[in-house]
Design an enzyme around this catalytic site. Structure first.
Site, PDB file in Angstrom:
ATOM      1  N   HIS A   1       0.850  -1.188   0.000  1.00 25.93           N
ATOM      2  CA  HIS A   1       0.000   0.000   0.000  1.00 25.93           C
ATOM      3  C   HIS A   1       0.894   1.249   0.000  1.00 25.93           C
ATOM      4  O   HIS A   1       1.747   1.421   0.879  1.00 25.93           O
ATOM      5  CB  HIS A   1      -0.910  -0.032   1.230  1.00 25.93           C
TER       6      HIS A   1
ATOM      7  N   MET B   1       0.662  11.657  -0.372  1.00 31.24           N
ATOM      8  CA  MET B   1      -0.040  12.807   0.224  1.00 31.24           C
ATOM      9  C   MET B   1       0.609  14.099  -0.240  1.00 31.24           C
ATOM     10  O   MET B   1       1.836  14.185  -0.290  1.00 31.24           O
ATOM     11  CB  MET B   1       0.074  12.749   1.747  1.00 31.24           C
TER      12      MET B   1
ATOM     13  N   HIS C   1      -2.591   4.737  -3.170  1.00 29.59           N
ATOM     14  CA  HIS C   1      -3.672   5.500  -2.542  1.00 29.59           C
ATOM     15  C   HIS C   1      -3.315   6.978  -2.641  1.00 29.59           C
ATOM     16  O   HIS C   1      -2.443   7.462  -1.915  1.00 29.59           O
ATOM     17  CB  HIS C   1      -3.805   5.042  -1.065  1.00 29.59           C
TER      18      HIS C   1
ATOM     19  N   MET D   1     -12.163   4.388   4.256  1.00 29.45           N
ATOM     20  CA  MET D   1     -11.211   4.906   5.249  1.00 29.45           C
ATOM     21  C   MET D   1     -11.783   4.701   6.646  1.00 29.45           C
ATOM     22  O   MET D   1     -12.915   5.096   6.927  1.00 29.45           O
ATOM     23  CB  MET D   1     -10.965   6.402   5.029  1.00 29.45           C
TER      24      MET D   1
ATOM     25  N   ASP E   1      -8.804   0.863   5.387  1.00 31.08           N
ATOM     26  CA  ASP E   1      -7.511   1.509   5.605  1.00 31.08           C
ATOM     27  C   ASP E   1      -7.564   2.430   6.814  1.00 31.08           C
ATOM     28  O   ASP E   1      -8.315   3.405   6.827  1.00 31.08           O
ATOM     29  CB  ASP E   1      -7.169   2.316   4.340  1.00 31.08           C
TER      30      ASP E   1
HETATM   31  C1  DX5 Z   1      -3.751   7.192   6.317  1.00 28.76           C
HETATM   32  C2  DX5 Z   1      -3.193   6.220   5.301  1.00 28.76           C
HETATM   33  C3  DX5 Z   1      -3.115   4.847   5.812  1.00 28.76           C
HETATM   34  C4  DX5 Z   1      -2.165   4.683   6.970  1.00 28.76           C
HETATM   35  C5  DX5 Z   1      -2.481   3.413   7.712  1.00 28.76           C
HETATM   36  O1  DX5 Z   1      -3.891   8.427   5.746  1.00 28.76           O
HETATM   37  O2  DX5 Z   1      -4.017   6.203   4.143  1.00 28.76           O
HETATM   38  O3  DX5 Z   1      -2.800   3.933   4.781  1.00 28.76           O
HETATM   39  O4  DX5 Z   1      -0.829   4.655   6.567  1.00 28.76           O
HETATM   40  O5  DX5 Z   1      -1.675   3.364   8.846  1.00 28.76           O
HETATM   41  P1  DX5 Z   1      -2.164   2.669  10.174  1.00 28.76           P
HETATM   42  O6  DX5 Z   1      -2.418   1.230   9.856  1.00 28.76           O
HETATM   43  O7  DX5 Z   1      -1.028   2.878  11.116  1.00 28.76           O
HETATM   44  O8  DX5 Z   1      -3.435   3.353  10.618  1.00 28.76           O
HETATM   45 ZN    ZN Z   2      -3.796   4.546   2.665  1.00 28.97          ZN
END
Ligand code: DX5
Ligand code: ZN
Length: 218
Positions: free
Chosen positions: A32, A36, A65, A136, A174
């Protein structure tokens, strides 16, 4: 088969190659990749160059993502022979149908992500076009946050809509996924489970992946 999708956002970036080798050894299904931009979410992670540095060094496919305001512009940069999904956010797309088609035209599977406050019903008109829906279970932007329970209800709703309409898209969850809640998440109907900190902060990463697989493969 259900797949574990470790999020490299929680990896040690100075040892990214080693960390990816460890999840592969432990039986992770897909990597994954959380991109960002500091606009759509209040954090900047990394861009396509970092992901591309892993291409060819692992056999695992990429699950991209995009937490960015302009996915139409940047999605093409994330296409590699290993890119399986590119997921864009419903909230970032004014013309969601067009953006989904644009991702598919890149030759990869198209996913659409929903923030915790966005209802599943917002995808009714595009459900037959998507290859994956990402629910999410935290507000996007950071790893290590707590699972928001409404996500489970949304996964159940989505599974019902999928069955009722005879569709076969994947369902991913996620954020805040741990060994403790993974069974419930998979049981609700998710077949792709993202886990960042629960995988990469473990003392034994391959062993942690195996523990997840035992739970999610049922
Ligand atoms: C959050 C991300 C997730 C995150 C998940 O914005 O999209 O993919 O990295 O991390 P954990 O499993 O630590 O919540
Ligand atoms: Zn993610």
């Amino acid at each position: 088969m259900n797949r574990l999708a470790p999020s490299i956002l929680s990896a040690d970036f100075s040892r990214l190659g080693e960390h990816v080798a460890e999840i592969e050894k432990g039986g992770a299904g897909i990597i994954h990749v959380d991109a960002m931009d500091g606009h759509f979410v209040p954090n900047i992670s990394f861009g396509a160059a970092v992901m591309k540095s892993l291409a060819g060094k692992t056999k695992l496919p990429f699950d991209v993502h995009l937490m960015i305001t302009d996915p139409d512009k940047y999605a093409p940069e994330f296409v590699t022979p290993q890119t399986e999904y590119i997921t864009i956010h419903q909230e970032a797309c004014v013309h969601l149908h067009r953006s989904i088609q644009a991702v598919k035209a890149l030759g990869v599977k198209a996913g659409v992500a929903l923030n915790p406050a966005t209802p599943v019903s917002s995808l009714e008109c595009v459900l037959s076009d998507v290859d994956m829906v990402l629910i999410m279970s935290v507000n996007p932007g950071f790893g290590g946050q707590k699972f928001i329970p409404v996500a489970l209800e949304k996964v159940r709703q989505l599974s019902e809509m999928k069955k009722a309409r005879g569709l076969c898209f994947d369902i991913e969850v996620d954020g805040g996924v741990t060994l403790e809640n993974a069974a419930e998440v998979a049981g609700a109907g998710a077949n792709l489970l993202v886990a960042g900190s629960a995988v990469f902060k473990a003392d034994d990463i391959p062993e942690r992946c195996r523990a997840f697989n035992e739970i999610i493969r049922g």
